[in-house]
Design an enzyme around this catalytic site. Structure first.
Site, PDB file in Angstrom:
ATOM      1  N   ARG A  40     -11.966  15.893   7.045  1.00 25.21           N
ATOM      2  CA  ARG A  40     -12.696  16.421   5.898  1.00 25.21           C
ATOM      3  C   ARG A  40     -14.245  16.907   6.174  1.00 25.21           C
ATOM      4  O   ARG A  40     -14.334  15.675   7.397  1.00 25.21           O
ATOM      5  CB  ARG A  40     -12.638  14.734   5.412  1.00 25.21           C
ATOM      6  CG  ARG A  40     -11.510  14.798   4.539  1.00 25.21           C
ATOM      7  CD  ARG A  40     -11.454  14.152   3.286  1.00 25.21           C
ATOM      8  NE  ARG A  40     -10.244  12.964   3.602  1.00 25.21           N
ATOM      9  CZ  ARG A  40     -10.048  11.239   3.468  1.00 25.21           C
ATOM     10  NH1 ARG A  40     -11.271  10.459   3.309  1.00 25.21           N
ATOM     11  NH2 ARG A  40      -9.096  11.110   3.382  1.00 25.21           N
TER      12      ARG A  40
ATOM     13  N   GLU B 172      -8.492  -4.698   4.531  1.00 26.75           N
ATOM     14  CA  GLU B 172      -7.825  -4.699   3.180  1.00 26.75           C
ATOM     15  C   GLU B 172      -6.765  -5.595   2.733  1.00 26.75           C
ATOM     16  O   GLU B 172      -6.646  -5.811   1.477  1.00 26.75           O
ATOM     17  CB  GLU B 172      -7.837  -2.810   3.259  1.00 26.75           C
ATOM     18  CG  GLU B 172      -9.278  -1.923   3.618  1.00 26.75           C
ATOM     19  CD  GLU B 172      -9.374  -0.668   3.551  1.00 26.75           C
ATOM     20  OE1 GLU B 172      -9.423  -0.134   4.880  1.00 26.75           O
ATOM     21  OE2 GLU B 172      -9.156  -0.053   2.814  1.00 26.75           O
TER      22      GLU B 172
ATOM     23  N   ASN C 105       1.322  -0.934  -0.323  1.00 25.30           N
ATOM     24  CA  ASN C 105      -0.114   0.423   0.130  1.00 25.30           C
ATOM     25  C   ASN C 105       0.723   1.178  -0.336  1.00 25.30           C
ATOM     26  O   ASN C 105       1.759   1.273   0.643  1.00 25.30           O
ATOM     27  CB  ASN C 105      -0.620   0.338   1.138  1.00 25.30           C
ATOM     28  CG  ASN C 105      -1.934   1.249   1.458  1.00 25.30           C
ATOM     29  OD1 ASN C 105      -1.834   1.573   0.383  1.00 25.30           O
ATOM     30  ND2 ASN C 105      -2.804   1.241   2.509  1.00 25.30           N
TER      31      ASN C 105
ATOM     32  N   HIS D 279     -12.665   3.000  -0.642  1.00 23.74           N
ATOM     33  CA  HIS D 279     -13.142   1.985   0.317  1.00 23.74           C
ATOM     34  C   HIS D 279     -13.409   0.580   0.227  1.00 23.74           C
ATOM     35  O   HIS D 279     -14.266   0.051   0.452  1.00 23.74           O
ATOM     36  CB  HIS D 279     -13.913   2.544   1.500  1.00 23.74           C
ATOM     37  CG  HIS D 279     -12.761   3.834   2.435  1.00 23.74           C
ATOM     38  ND1 HIS D 279     -14.166   4.842   2.894  1.00 23.74           N
ATOM     39  CD2 HIS D 279     -11.921   3.942   2.791  1.00 23.74           C
ATOM     40  CE1 HIS D 279     -12.952   5.590   3.950  1.00 23.74           C
ATOM     41  NE2 HIS D 279     -12.429   4.631   3.087  1.00 23.74           N
TER      42      HIS D 279
ATOM     43  N   ARG E 252      -2.186  -2.078  -3.497  1.00 21.44           N
ATOM     44  CA  ARG E 252      -3.371  -1.475  -3.820  1.00 21.44           C
ATOM     45  C   ARG E 252      -3.224   0.374  -4.400  1.00 21.44           C
ATOM     46  O   ARG E 252      -2.462   1.173  -4.128  1.00 21.44           O
ATOM     47  CB  ARG E 252      -3.956  -0.634  -2.207  1.00 21.44           C
ATOM     48  CG  ARG E 252      -4.857   0.574  -1.448  1.00 21.44           C
ATOM     49  CD  ARG E 252      -4.952   0.801   0.026  1.00 21.44           C
ATOM     50  NE  ARG E 252      -6.016   1.622  -0.182  1.00 21.44           N
ATOM     51  CZ  ARG E 252      -6.078   2.395   0.249  1.00 21.44           C
ATOM     52  NH1 ARG E 252      -5.564   3.295   0.908  1.00 21.44           N
ATOM     53  NH2 ARG E 252      -7.007   3.230   0.275  1.00 21.44           N
TER      54      ARG E 252
END
Ligand code: ADP
Length: 399
Positions: free
Chosen positions: A241, A384, A8, A180, A91
């Site tokens: 955010r 993940e 990743n 996601h 990823r």
């Protein structure tokens, strides 16, 4: 025995995990960070060692980072000769409308990922740097890209189209992509497995609540609606955010407060959400402050939960029926307070939460609804990396 290496990578760091696929156990994991800065740092944890090994040293680029990773395997184990990765899974955040499944990386795929950097300038370039360096470190095995957006390529046009000028939207690829996806897919499948029901029969809502947060409606194992949009800024309140905001507020801030495009980008992506409201981007701090009597922290929690509830209601309406709601990621897996506040009062949707089950702590998938709740509510730890490893191995084995 086959192992898969999962990478990743961002522009100044990458995480890695070596997973033994027969047992789906992580053999080792690590982090190479501050690439390109004066001093970099590396961390390596081997499953069979109690210690986590860390080193501070300059890491000029991703290629140097991979050399450090290989040296860490050599020094601290496990031996890559004993567990050679049969495939490397990467990823990649943005696959645009081009990538809808795990994809074998070729020079053309690399060009396409590069081209999509326009849509994800903070993410895709770093992923590509990681891919190129990993190919040099592991030249003899296939490399597979697993995209965060891919799972949402089943969104119907009604869900992914913004109501703006159609020509402009098409020319600049302005539409909702969702993110996601790897986590939503993993959790939707894990929930079905946990309930011993075919995923094809279930209507589910997955709430991925981490630093970034998004909701996904999953019908029959496919994403049909999700809260992040063209970028990961839309939707829920997140750590830093804003999530949904009237675009008109930005015009106003530009005209009246003199904020430019870059200021607004930074404000909404890095200085908003829980951080903007309270000064704390971490939900634990917000919950603690609210419990200690801070009115501002309580308001932040209220805003966070209010938005979540609205999405749960909207997605139930989109699905038309609801079997399962799953909570995942840092906040979803750990905060019984957020789970309780988000589901309280949703009996009208068939959601009845069991206070004791919700408060119990565990790292396993578990039910937190009452036995008579029409909708089953679960906490499902996401993974993940394992999902990337599974998808990469499955593609590599099919070739
Ligand atoms: P990322 O999106 O970076 O992968 P995670 O899924 O690891 O993030 O989630 C990180 C967030 O989880 C932290 O910012 C923190 O707010 C939250 N978190 C972790 N543990 C708890 C807890 N016990 N209670 C509330 N929030 C928690």
């Amino acid at each position: 025995m086959s192992a898969v290496l999962v990478i990743n990578s961002g522009s100044s760091s990458f995480k890695y995990q070596l997973i033994e696929m027969a047992s789906e156990q992580t053999l080792a994991s690590g982090l190479i960070e501050r690439i390109g800065e004066t001093t970099g740092a590396s961390t390596h944890k081997c499953r069979d060692a109690a210690e986590t090994f860390t080193r501070d040293l300059p890491i000029p680029d991703h290629t140097a980072g991979f050399a450090i990773m290989l040296a860490a395997f050599e020094e601290h184990g496990p031996s890559l000769a004993a567990h050679p990765p049969v495939v490397v899974g990467h990823r990649v955040v943005h696959g645009g409308a081009r990538f809808y499944e795990p994809t074998l990386i070729t020079p053309q795929v690399e060009r396409d990922i590069d081209d999509l950097s326009e849509l994800a300038p903070l993410h895709n370039p770093g992923a590509l740097q990681g891919i190129i360096a990993a190919e040099k470190a592991f030249p003899d095995v296939p490399h597979v890209a697993v995209f965060d957006t891919a799972f949402h390529q089943t969104l119907p046009p009604a869900a992914f189209t913004y109501a703006i000028n159609a020509d402009l939207a098409e020319r600049y690829r302005v539409r909702r992509y969702g993110f996601h996806g790897t986590s939503h897919q993993y959790v939707a499948n894990a929930a079905a497995r946990f309930l011993e029901r075919p995923v094809g029969e279930l209507d589910q809502i997955v709430l991925h609540l981490g630093n970034g947060a998004s909701v996904c409606a999953v019908r029959g194992g496919e994403s049909v609606e999700t809260s992040m949009g063209m970028t990961p800024l839309e939707g829920l309140v997140m750590g830093t955010r804003s999530g949904d905001i009237d675009p008109g507020a930005l015009f106003h801030l530009h005209r009246k407060a003199g904020l430019g495009i870059d200021d607004l980008d930074t404000l909404l992506n890095r200085g908003s959400g829980l951080l903007g409201l309270t000064g704390h981007g971490d939900m634990r701090d917000v919950v603690d402050a609210a419990q200690a009597g801070s009115a501002q922290a309580q308001l932040a929690l209220d805003v966070y939960v209010h938005r979540l509830k609205a999405y749960i209601g909207a997605y139930t309406a989109q699905l038309g029926r609801l079997d399962v709601v799953s909570f995942t990621a840092g906040v979803g897996e750990n905060s019984d307070v957020v789970r309780r506040l988000a589901l309280e009062g949703l009996e009208v949707l068939g959601i009845r939460i069991d206070a004791e089950r919700n408060a119990a702590r565990s790292r396993q998938a578990r039910v937190i609804s009452t036995d008579d709740s029409p909708v089953t509510v679960l906490v499902v730890p996401t993974d993940e990396e394992l999902e990337i490893a599974r998808q990469s191995l499955s593609l590599a084995s099919a070739d």
